[in-house]
Motif scaffolding. Structure first.
Motif, PDB file in Angstrom:
ATOM      1  N   ALA A  43       8.218  -5.806  11.036  1.00 31.40           N
ATOM      2  CA  ALA A  43       7.055  -5.575  10.182  1.00 31.40           C
ATOM      3  C   ALA A  43       7.512  -5.046   8.821  1.00 31.40           C
ATOM      4  O   ALA A  43       8.460  -4.274   8.724  1.00 31.40           O
ATOM      5  CB  ALA A  43       6.117  -4.582  10.846  1.00 31.40           C
ATOM      6  N   LEU A  44       6.817  -5.522   7.811  1.00 26.72           N
ATOM      7  CA  LEU A  44       7.131  -5.046   6.461  1.00 26.72           C
ATOM      8  C   LEU A  44       6.651  -3.614   6.311  1.00 26.72           C
ATOM      9  O   LEU A  44       5.628  -3.220   6.859  1.00 26.72           O
ATOM     10  CB  LEU A  44       6.414  -5.937   5.433  1.00 26.72           C
ATOM     11  CG  LEU A  44       6.908  -7.373   5.358  1.00 26.72           C
ATOM     12  CD1 LEU A  44       5.935  -8.222   4.546  1.00 26.72           C
ATOM     13  CD2 LEU A  44       8.286  -7.419   4.741  1.00 26.72           C
ATOM     14  N   THR A  45       7.381  -2.866   5.547  1.00 23.08           N
ATOM     15  CA  THR A  45       6.998  -1.482   5.297  1.00 23.08           C
ATOM     16  C   THR A  45       6.373  -1.371   3.917  1.00 23.08           C
ATOM     17  O   THR A  45       6.568  -2.234   3.054  1.00 23.08           O
ATOM     18  CB  THR A  45       8.208  -0.537   5.372  1.00 23.08           C
ATOM     19  OG1 THR A  45       9.106  -0.875   4.301  1.00 23.08           O
ATOM     20  CG2 THR A  45       8.915  -0.632   6.715  1.00 23.08           C
ATOM     21  N   MET A  80      -3.616  -0.394   1.212  1.00 27.72           N
ATOM     22  CA  MET A  80      -3.717  -1.757   1.733  1.00 27.72           C
ATOM     23  C   MET A  80      -3.372  -1.756   3.225  1.00 27.72           C
ATOM     24  O   MET A  80      -2.481  -1.039   3.658  1.00 27.72           O
ATOM     25  CB  MET A  80      -2.762  -2.698   0.977  1.00 27.72           C
ATOM     26  CG  MET A  80      -2.885  -4.157   1.401  1.00 27.72           C
ATOM     27  SD  MET A  80      -1.715  -5.245   0.556  1.00 27.72           S
ATOM     28  CE  MET A  80      -2.273  -5.120  -1.121  1.00 27.72           C
ATOM     29  N   GLU A  81      -4.078  -2.590   3.978  1.00 26.89           N
ATOM     30  CA  GLU A  81      -3.805  -2.706   5.413  1.00 26.89           C
ATOM     31  C   GLU A  81      -2.444  -3.376   5.613  1.00 26.89           C
ATOM     32  O   GLU A  81      -2.173  -4.413   5.011  1.00 26.89           O
ATOM     33  CB  GLU A  81      -4.904  -3.517   6.094  1.00 26.89           C
ATOM     34  CG  GLU A  81      -6.260  -2.842   6.022  1.00 26.89           C
ATOM     35  CD  GLU A  81      -7.377  -3.732   6.549  1.00 26.89           C
ATOM     36  OE1 GLU A  81      -7.098  -4.782   7.159  1.00 26.89           O
ATOM     37  OE2 GLU A  81      -8.541  -3.356   6.347  1.00 26.89           O
ATOM     38  N   PRO A  82      -1.571  -2.805   6.449  1.00 28.23           N
ATOM     39  CA  PRO A  82      -0.222  -3.345   6.647  1.00 28.23           C
ATOM     40  C   PRO A  82      -0.181  -4.809   7.085  1.00 28.23           C
ATOM     41  O   PRO A  82       0.752  -5.525   6.752  1.00 28.23           O
ATOM     42  CB  PRO A  82       0.385  -2.437   7.721  1.00 28.23           C
ATOM     43  CG  PRO A  82      -0.359  -1.150   7.574  1.00 28.23           C
ATOM     44  CD  PRO A  82      -1.753  -1.537   7.164  1.00 28.23           C
ATOM     45  N   GLU A  83      -1.201  -5.269   7.820  1.00 34.04           N
ATOM     46  CA  GLU A  83      -1.188  -6.672   8.255  1.00 34.04           C
ATOM     47  C   GLU A  83      -1.384  -7.649   7.091  1.00 34.04           C
ATOM     48  O   GLU A  83      -1.169  -8.842   7.239  1.00 34.04           O
ATOM     49  CB  GLU A  83      -2.214  -6.935   9.365  1.00 34.04           C
ATOM     50  CG  GLU A  83      -3.626  -6.560   9.039  1.00 34.04           C
ATOM     51  CD  GLU A  83      -4.000  -5.135   9.420  1.00 34.04           C
ATOM     52  OE1 GLU A  83      -5.186  -4.816   9.301  1.00 34.04           O
ATOM     53  OE2 GLU A  83      -3.128  -4.349   9.820  1.00 34.04           O
ATOM     54  N   LYS A  84      -1.738  -7.141   5.928  1.00 35.19           N
ATOM     55  CA  LYS A  84      -1.907  -7.992   4.746  1.00 35.19           C
ATOM     56  C   LYS A  84      -0.653  -8.042   3.875  1.00 35.19           C
ATOM     57  O   LYS A  84      -0.603  -8.806   2.913  1.00 35.19           O
ATOM     58  CB  LYS A  84      -3.087  -7.493   3.910  1.00 35.19           C
ATOM     59  CG  LYS A  84      -4.420  -7.612   4.639  1.00 35.19           C
ATOM     60  CD  LYS A  84      -5.553  -7.118   3.795  1.00 35.19           C
ATOM     61  CE  LYS A  84      -6.877  -7.260   4.544  1.00 35.19           C
ATOM     62  NZ  LYS A  84      -7.993  -6.760   3.736  1.00 35.19           N
TER      63      LYS A  84
END
Length: 99
Positions: A43-45, A80-84
């Protein structure tokens, strides 16, 4: 019944049994093969995303970066939501390229 008749019946029953086993085997539905799942990319941080956004901002796209953050439903990058993040990064990558 004589021994010969019983032996004949036993042989016929064996044939019937073998035929039933064949029929049952042909009716079996094989288990669907489950494809091996590729390991998810890490997952991107926020830090990774922030670095790319800051680079674009330094390149003169500060207002465009701000508008893009708002497009993804946030007033600032940290909200911002991490899934975006992944889609946001893709949009950042094309920023500044003539289309």
């Amino acid at each position: 019944m004589t021994k010969e008749e019983l032996a004949s019946l036993a042989a016929e029953l064996k044939k019937c049994g073998a035929a039933l086993v064949k029929i049952a085997a042909s009716l079996e539905v094989p288990e669907p093969e489950v494809p091996k799942k590729e390991p998810d990319s890490p997952a991107l941080t926020l830090e990774e995303v922030r670095k790319v956004a800051a680079d674009k901002s330094r390149q003169g796209f500060t207002e465009e970066v701000r508008e893009l953050i708002q497009k993804y439903g946030a007033d600032k990058l940290s909200s911002m939501e991490p899934e975006k993040y992944e889609a946001f990064l893709k949009d950042l990558e094309v920023m500044g390229h003539a289309g």
